[in-house]
Design a protein around this motif. Sequence first.
Motif, PDB file in Angstrom:
ATOM      1  N   VAL A 199      -2.811  25.603  23.707  1.00 35.06           N
ATOM      2  CA  VAL A 199      -2.401  24.999  24.980  1.00 35.06           C
ATOM      3  C   VAL A 199      -0.881  25.025  25.116  1.00 35.06           C
ATOM      4  CG1 VAL A 199      -2.367  22.839  26.307  1.00 35.06           C
ATOM      5  CG2 VAL A 199      -4.475  23.576  25.165  1.00 35.06           C
ATOM      6  N   THR A 200      -0.179  24.786  24.009  1.00 29.58           N
ATOM      7  CA  THR A 200       1.291  24.848  24.049  1.00 29.58           C
ATOM      8  C   THR A 200       1.758  26.229  24.508  1.00 29.58           C
ATOM      9  OG1 THR A 200       1.486  23.208  22.281  1.00 29.58           O
ATOM     10  CG2 THR A 200       3.396  24.628  22.664  1.00 29.58           C
ATOM     11  N   GLY A 201       1.117  27.261  23.992  1.00 35.86           N
ATOM     12  CA  GLY A 201       1.470  28.628  24.394  1.00 35.86           C
ATOM     13  C   GLY A 201       1.220  28.864  25.876  1.00 35.86           C
ATOM     14  N   LYS A 202       0.139  28.318  26.387  1.00 33.35           N
ATOM     15  CA  LYS A 202      -0.182  28.504  27.810  1.00 33.35           C
ATOM     16  C   LYS A 202       0.766  27.686  28.691  1.00 33.35           C
ATOM     17  CE  LYS A 202      -5.047  29.554  26.956  1.00 33.35           C
ATOM     18  NZ  LYS A 202      -5.031  30.927  27.506  1.00 33.35           N
ATOM     19  N   GLU A 203       1.289  26.589  28.165  1.00 33.94           N
ATOM     20  CA  GLU A 203       2.276  25.817  28.923  1.00 33.94           C
ATOM     21  C   GLU A 203       3.585  26.602  29.052  1.00 33.94           C
ATOM     22  OE1 GLU A 203       0.745  21.307  27.773  1.00 33.94           O
ATOM     23  OE2 GLU A 203       2.382  22.233  26.652  1.00 33.94           O
ATOM     24  N   ARG A 204       3.907  27.397  28.025  1.00 34.32           N
ATOM     25  CA  ARG A 204       5.126  28.221  28.102  1.00 34.32           C
ATOM     26  C   ARG A 204       4.920  29.391  29.056  1.00 34.32           C
ATOM     27  NH1 ARG A 204       4.877  28.656  22.369  1.00 34.32           N
ATOM     28  NH2 ARG A 204       5.869  26.888  21.340  1.00 34.32           N
ATOM     29  N   GLU A 205       3.748  29.998  28.969  1.00 27.82           N
ATOM     30  CA  GLU A 205       3.444  31.164  29.813  1.00 27.82           C
ATOM     31  C   GLU A 205       2.028  30.987  30.355  1.00 27.82           C
ATOM     32  OE1 GLU A 205       3.359  36.030  29.533  1.00 27.82           O
ATOM     33  OE2 GLU A 205       4.154  34.844  27.878  1.00 27.82           O
ATOM     34  N   ILE A 206       1.941  30.574  31.615  1.00 29.46           N
ATOM     35  CA  ILE A 206       0.644  30.227  32.197  1.00 29.46           C
ATOM     36  C   ILE A 206      -0.227  31.477  32.344  1.00 29.46           C
ATOM     37  CG2 ILE A 206      -0.513  29.329  34.252  1.00 29.46           C
ATOM     38  CD1 ILE A 206       1.751  27.417  34.632  1.00 29.46           C
ATOM     39  N   THR A 207      -1.484  31.350  31.897  1.00 34.02           N
ATOM     40  CA  THR A 207      -2.429  32.460  31.938  1.00 34.02           C
ATOM     41  C   THR A 207      -3.479  32.217  33.028  1.00 34.02           C
ATOM     42  OG1 THR A 207      -3.558  31.273  30.153  1.00 34.02           O
ATOM     43  CG2 THR A 207      -2.177  33.154  29.537  1.00 34.02           C
ATOM     44  N   ASP A 209      -6.690  31.701  33.382  1.00 40.80           N
ATOM     45  CA  ASP A 209      -7.967  31.260  32.815  1.00 40.80           C
ATOM     46  C   ASP A 209      -8.086  29.772  33.108  1.00 40.80           C
ATOM     47  OD1 ASP A 209      -6.391  29.923  30.761  1.00 40.80           O
ATOM     48  OD2 ASP A 209      -6.148  31.907  29.883  1.00 40.80           O
ATOM     49  N   LEU A 210      -9.181  29.158  32.689  1.00 40.87           N
ATOM     50  CA  LEU A 210      -9.418  27.753  33.025  1.00 40.87           C
ATOM     51  C   LEU A 210      -8.272  26.860  32.573  1.00 40.87           C
ATOM     52  CD1 LEU A 210     -12.759  25.858  32.762  1.00 40.87           C
ATOM     53  CD2 LEU A 210     -10.683  24.809  31.868  1.00 40.87           C
ATOM     54  N   LEU A 211      -7.825  27.018  31.337  1.00 37.26           N
ATOM     55  CA  LEU A 211      -6.745  26.164  30.843  1.00 37.26           C
ATOM     56  C   LEU A 211      -5.450  26.428  31.597  1.00 37.26           C
ATOM     57  CD1 LEU A 211      -7.513  26.299  27.006  1.00 37.26           C
ATOM     58  CD2 LEU A 211      -7.917  24.393  28.579  1.00 37.26           C
ATOM     59  N   GLY A 212      -5.159  27.701  31.876  1.00 39.73           N
ATOM     60  CA  GLY A 212      -3.949  28.043  32.623  1.00 39.73           C
ATOM     61  C   GLY A 212      -3.986  27.451  34.028  1.00 39.73           C
ATOM     62  N   ARG A 213      -5.162  27.530  34.653  1.00 40.26           N
ATOM     63  CA  ARG A 213      -5.286  26.980  36.013  1.00 40.26           C
ATOM     64  C   ARG A 213      -5.126  25.453  36.003  1.00 40.26           C
ATOM     65  NH1 ARG A 213      -9.008  31.304  36.244  1.00 40.26           N
ATOM     66  NH2 ARG A 213     -10.784  30.027  35.602  1.00 40.26           N
ATOM     67  N   GLN A 214      -5.633  24.793  34.964  1.00 47.79           N
ATOM     68  CA  GLN A 214      -5.464  23.345  34.857  1.00 47.79           C
ATOM     69  C   GLN A 214      -3.990  22.982  34.681  1.00 47.79           C
ATOM     70  OE1 GLN A 214      -7.951  20.731  34.985  1.00 47.79           O
ATOM     71  NE2 GLN A 214      -8.925  22.451  36.008  1.00 47.79           N
ATOM     72  N   ILE A 215      -3.282  23.748  33.888  1.00 43.62           N
ATOM     73  CA  ILE A 215      -1.846  23.489  33.684  1.00 43.62           C
ATOM     74  C   ILE A 215      -1.088  23.634  35.013  1.00 43.62           C
ATOM     75  CG2 ILE A 215       0.254  24.401  32.595  1.00 43.62           C
ATOM     76  CD1 ILE A 215      -1.580  25.166  30.177  1.00 43.62           C
ATOM     77  N   ARG A 216      -1.391  24.708  35.729  1.00 49.66           N
ATOM     78  CA  ARG A 216      -0.707  24.946  37.020  1.00 49.66           C
ATOM     79  C   ARG A 216      -1.019  23.809  38.003  1.00 49.66           C
ATOM     80  NH1 ARG A 216      -2.503  29.648  37.924  1.00 49.66           N
ATOM     81  NH2 ARG A 216      -0.711  30.820  37.172  1.00 49.66           N
ATOM     82  N   LYS A 217      -2.286  23.388  38.063  1.00 52.20           N
ATOM     83  CA  LYS A 217      -2.681  22.324  38.988  1.00 52.20           C
ATOM     84  C   LYS A 217      -1.991  21.014  38.641  1.00 52.20           C
ATOM     85  CE  LYS A 217      -7.100  22.115  39.868  1.00 52.20           C
ATOM     86  NZ  LYS A 217      -8.550  21.811  39.714  1.00 52.20           N
TER      87      LYS A 217
END
Length: 401
Positions: A199-207, A209-217
Amino acid sequence: MLDPAVDPAAYPKVRTCPFAHEPEYARLRAEAPITKVPMAGGGTAWLVTRHDLVRQVLGDPRMSSDRRRPGFPRLSANQRPIPSVAPLLVGMDPPEHTEARRAVLAEFTVRRIEKMRPRIQQIVDGCIDDMLAETGPVDLVRALSLPVPSLVICELLGVPYADHDFFQERSSLMLRKSTPVEQRAHAVEELQSYLDRLVTGKEREITDDLLGRQIRKQREIGEVDHHALVALAFLLLIAGHETTANMISLGTLALLVNPQLLAEIVADPTKTPSAVEELLRYFTIVEAATSRVALEDVEIGGVLIRAGEGVVALGTSANRDPDAFDQPEEIDINRSARRHVAFGFGPHQCLGQNLARLELQIVFDTLFRRLPGLRLDAAIDDLPFKSDANVYGIYEMPVTW
């Protein structure tokens, strides 16, 4: 401390047969559908065995899902909350649960899941291609049951499938009732650390996918709740592959030993969706998700349950209730089984049920179309069933064709 392996009085009973449930449940449904029993994890709880009463318990807001509350029933001696893990959706109450579920619900609508059909079909075809490349016999669990849902949930979440051995080994340890507390806690912490880094990696670079979309939202409306996202990934990763994998194995077994049922869905694939519902009802593989603890004094079915007392709404019994399903001990793929509680009921009904249904439909249609001569390569009595796990299934299932 009670052990279900040596204490025949403890509940829930250990499954000894994939096709027949514990006879004691039929007696309780008829004579005492809400009764206080000794629990395998220690203490006592109210066991609810009738279909209408199980749905009533699961839909009652006075029944808490919070595993941290005193009195919450334990299905095994080693089933204890692990303080380092943030609450999971299945262990939350409103309003926390309502908000967390609403945030991710759009990812699991029928329309959204249906868009995944081509990719799931591609995954199933790929696994069967690999099976056909082997000379057989092949372990269906290794070749198909586990990789299909694992690949699907990995792609949905954005988890590298190359790490599947890592999270499957740890989820297996977590779900075994016999795993020592310390070993279970270590497995949980290892998986939590893995997902924390992911999740930390996806917070740095949003992907995308479901987790990336949740971070962006979350960023659009405020701050990212990192720990909640790790907990969400934890729950979806474990639930997303273990449950469906076991239903693929058990469903395939049931159809192989009932050739007339198999012939019906092969001749008419439009029957596969109702066959999937019936197989879900028949096996009801999850027992741990429908426990509750009363927040106040509650009367259910004429029985007073005091505040703080544990309740187990037993889906395995509810789905074999003859008042809800005619001849429930038989597999009838032509019945309407949608009232089953294999996915639970009420606000905590399984978030991923539409995805599970689609995966099972595609697997059964494709498997028996492409391998019409599929058959077991072992006696049923020799199959290693998961009598020691909180999610019932099969460890290995050799097949040939």
